[in-house]
Design an enzyme around this catalytic site. Structure first.
Site, PDB file in Angstrom:
ATOM      1  N   SER A 140      40.075   4.124  70.591  1.00 49.25           N
ATOM      2  CA  SER A 140      40.361   4.739  71.944  1.00 49.25           C
ATOM      3  C   SER A 140      38.933   5.566  72.401  1.00 49.25           C
ATOM      4  CB  SER A 140      41.350   5.969  71.836  1.00 49.25           C
ATOM      5  OG  SER A 140      40.939   6.797  72.610  1.00 49.25           O
ATOM      6  N   TYR A 153      45.713  13.508  67.620  1.00 42.74           N
ATOM      7  CA  TYR A 153      44.965  11.872  68.412  1.00 42.74           C
ATOM      8  C   TYR A 153      44.141  11.764  67.849  1.00 42.74           C
ATOM      9  CZ  TYR A 153      45.198   8.100  70.921  1.00 42.74           C
ATOM     10  OH  TYR A 153      44.739   6.914  71.785  1.00 42.74           O
TER      11      TYR A 153
HETATM   12  P1  NDP Z   1      52.569   1.739  75.562  1.00 46.12           P
HETATM   13  O1  NDP Z   1      53.035   3.218  75.265  1.00 46.12           O
HETATM   14  O2  NDP Z   1      52.487   0.936  77.597  1.00 46.12           O
HETATM   15  O3  NDP Z   1      52.124   0.696  74.875  1.00 46.12           O
HETATM   16  C1  NDP Z   1      52.342   0.750  73.547  1.00 46.12           C
HETATM   17  C2  NDP Z   1      53.189   0.316  72.426  1.00 46.12           C
HETATM   18  O4  NDP Z   1      53.376   0.611  71.035  1.00 46.12           O
HETATM   19  C3  NDP Z   1      54.199  -0.389  72.664  1.00 46.12           C
HETATM   20  O5  NDP Z   1      54.589  -1.779  73.258  1.00 46.12           O
HETATM   21  C4  NDP Z   1      54.916   0.385  72.051  1.00 46.12           C
HETATM   22  O6  NDP Z   1      56.484  -0.545  71.115  1.00 46.12           O
HETATM   23  C5  NDP Z   1      54.445   0.632  70.666  1.00 46.12           C
HETATM   24  N1  NDP Z   1      54.914   1.333  69.422  1.00 46.12           N
HETATM   25  C6  NDP Z   1      54.507   2.812  69.925  1.00 46.12           C
HETATM   26  N2  NDP Z   1      55.038   3.044  68.015  1.00 46.12           N
HETATM   27  C7  NDP Z   1      55.640   2.168  67.306  1.00 46.12           C
HETATM   28  C8  NDP Z   1      55.798   2.141  66.497  1.00 46.12           C
HETATM   29  N3  NDP Z   1      56.227   2.640  65.707  1.00 46.12           N
HETATM   30  N4  NDP Z   1      55.958   0.214  65.866  1.00 46.12           N
HETATM   31  C9  NDP Z   1      56.024  -0.331  66.350  1.00 46.12           C
HETATM   32  N5  NDP Z   1      55.664  -0.048  68.289  1.00 46.12           N
HETATM   33  C10 NDP Z   1      55.056   1.378  67.978  1.00 46.12           C
HETATM   34  O7  NDP Z   1      50.819   2.535  75.508  1.00 46.12           O
HETATM   35  P2  NDP Z   1      48.931   1.950  76.007  1.00 46.12           P
HETATM   36  O8  NDP Z   1      49.788  -0.128  75.639  1.00 46.12           O
HETATM   37  O9  NDP Z   1      48.455   2.150  76.240  1.00 46.12           O
HETATM   38  O10 NDP Z   1      48.945   1.699  73.374  1.00 46.12           O
HETATM   39  C11 NDP Z   1      48.322   1.137  73.325  1.00 46.12           C
HETATM   40  C12 NDP Z   1      47.224   1.364  72.128  1.00 46.12           C
HETATM   41  O11 NDP Z   1      46.089   1.813  72.753  1.00 46.12           O
HETATM   42  C13 NDP Z   1      47.461   2.621  71.578  1.00 46.12           C
HETATM   43  O12 NDP Z   1      47.399   2.560  69.993  1.00 46.12           O
HETATM   44  C14 NDP Z   1      47.294   2.768  72.297  1.00 46.12           C
HETATM   45  O13 NDP Z   1      45.952   4.798  71.580  1.00 46.12           O
HETATM   46  C15 NDP Z   1      45.707   2.972  72.865  1.00 46.12           C
HETATM   47  N6  NDP Z   1      44.799   3.575  73.823  1.00 46.12           N
HETATM   48  C16 NDP Z   1      45.049   3.722  74.759  1.00 46.12           C
HETATM   49  C17 NDP Z   1      45.066   4.232  75.525  1.00 46.12           C
HETATM   50  C18 NDP Z   1      45.247   4.239  77.636  1.00 46.12           C
HETATM   51  O14 NDP Z   1      44.941   5.088  78.155  1.00 46.12           O
HETATM   52  N7  NDP Z   1      46.394   3.341  78.252  1.00 46.12           N
HETATM   53  C19 NDP Z   1      43.705   3.982  76.063  1.00 46.12           C
HETATM   54  C20 NDP Z   1      43.164   4.168  74.545  1.00 46.12           C
HETATM   55  C21 NDP Z   1      43.897   3.233  73.443  1.00 46.12           C
HETATM   56  P3  NDP Z   1      57.675   0.336  70.918  1.00 46.12           P
HETATM   57  O15 NDP Z   1      58.297   1.632  71.285  1.00 46.12           O
HETATM   58  O16 NDP Z   1      58.639  -1.087  71.513  1.00 46.12           O
HETATM   59  O17 NDP Z   1      57.868   0.408  69.491  1.00 46.12           O
HETATM   60  C1  8X3 Z   2      43.677   7.112  75.318  1.00 48.59           C
HETATM   61  C2  8X3 Z   2      42.363   8.195  76.270  1.00 48.59           C
HETATM   62  O1  8X3 Z   2      41.381  10.035  77.514  1.00 48.59           O
HETATM   63  O2  8X3 Z   2      43.664  10.187  76.442  1.00 48.59           O
HETATM   64  O3  8X3 Z   2      43.103   7.133  74.491  1.00 48.59           O
HETATM   65  O4  8X3 Z   2      42.624   9.975  74.703  1.00 48.59           O
HETATM   66  S1  8X3 Z   2      42.546   9.802  75.677  1.00 48.59           S
END
Ligand code: NDP
Ligand code: 8X3
Length: 253
Positions: A140, A153
């Protein structure tokens, strides 16, 4: 022969979009997450493409025994994994350090760091046997600059960055590529989870500018995963045009 991708966190956001993109390009997909019903409906949708195979696997990445049981029990036909996407993760809460919840800290470290380690360790065994592979870790912008109320985080995503560098070095003898993809703000369920289900506050995070869409990240990852074997993109920072880094986003209102 179709290639195979293994995606953690495929029930939502980036992971779901990555599954849809690779399935549309005729990759077999192992899709994982905790929410069984969502995985089953995604599996049914992707299986409409009759030229690929889809395997939904329900497990919690933070539960070491669940991870190793699920992956070590994969049948032979699923062990030739070309690409692993370590995507499952979350932010829990947004608070200054002294007011943050220790439970939230543990959830983030257990999921974003330990979960990524467990899944990598298990899948790397198969990649070593096949003498090739590609790991894509989702970091991220929070792993590039620490921002106010981001504390643990951000720390978890700095760890993803460090682990990616370490994997890249240590896995060189095994012909395994490692790419760390670091997105900025993207409208998924991320903020809803972070803000504990407060839909209004979550929506407000993306007001006044056009954030990234999950499909943007899926398309970039597809590009990285389909380069020639001798080419590896090591590290990428991807933001929407309105965002410069963790601190600066230009908003209309
Ligand atoms: P979402 O909340 O839309 O998706 C998160 C996914 O992670 C879900 O499919 C969830 O599935 C899974 N997950 C969470 N905890 C667990 C667990 N303990 N075991 C298995 N699966 C898990 O968020 P994003 O798609 O945005 O996030 C995906 C990744 O991208 C993360 O690592 C996040 O930190 C990162 N990210 C996101 C950004 C953003 O702005 N959206 C920017 C930068 C990075 P389920 O709940 O079914 O288990
Ligand atoms: C998710 C983006 O800006 O919320 O990793 O940290 S931010």
């Amino acid at each position: 022969m179709n290639k195979t991708i293994f995606i953690t966190g495929a029930t939502s956001g980036f992971g779901k979009a990555i599954a849809e993109k690779f399935a549309s390009e005729n990759w077999n997909c192992i899709i994982t997450g905790r929410r069984k019903e969502r995985l089953e409906s995604l599996s049914a949708l992707l299986s409409l493409n009759k030229s690929i195979k889809i395997l939904p696997l329900v497990f919690d990445v933070s539960k070491r025994d669940e991870v190793f049981a699920a992956i070590n029990n994969l049948k032979d036909e699923w062990r030739n994994i070309d690409v692993l996407i370590n995507n499952a993760g979350l932010a829990a809460g947004r608070n200054v350090f002294d007011e943050a919840s220790v439970d939230d800290w543990e959830t983030m470290i257990d999921t974003n760091v330990k979960g990524l380690l467990y899944v990598s360790k298990a899948v790397i065994e198969f990649m070593k046997q096949h003498k090739k592979g590609h790991i894509v870790n989702i970091g991220s912008t929070a792993g590039k600059e620490v921002y106010k109320e981001g504390n643990v985080y951000c720390a978890s995503k700095f760890a993803v960055n460090a682990i990616s560098q370490a994997q890249r070095i240590d896995l060189l003898p095994h012909n395994i590529k490692v790419t760390c993809v670091n997105p900025g703000a993207a409208e998924t369920e991320f903020s809803l989870v972070r803000l504990k289900g407060d839909e209004q506050k979550a929506k407000a995070v993306y007001e006044g500018y056009e954030p990234l869409h999950a499909e943007d990240i899926a398309n970039v990852i597809y590009y990285c995963a389909t380069l020639p074997q001798h080419v590896c993109i090591n590290d990428l920072v991807i933001t929407c045009t309105a965002q410069a880094n963790s601190f600066y986003t230009y908003k209309d209102k």
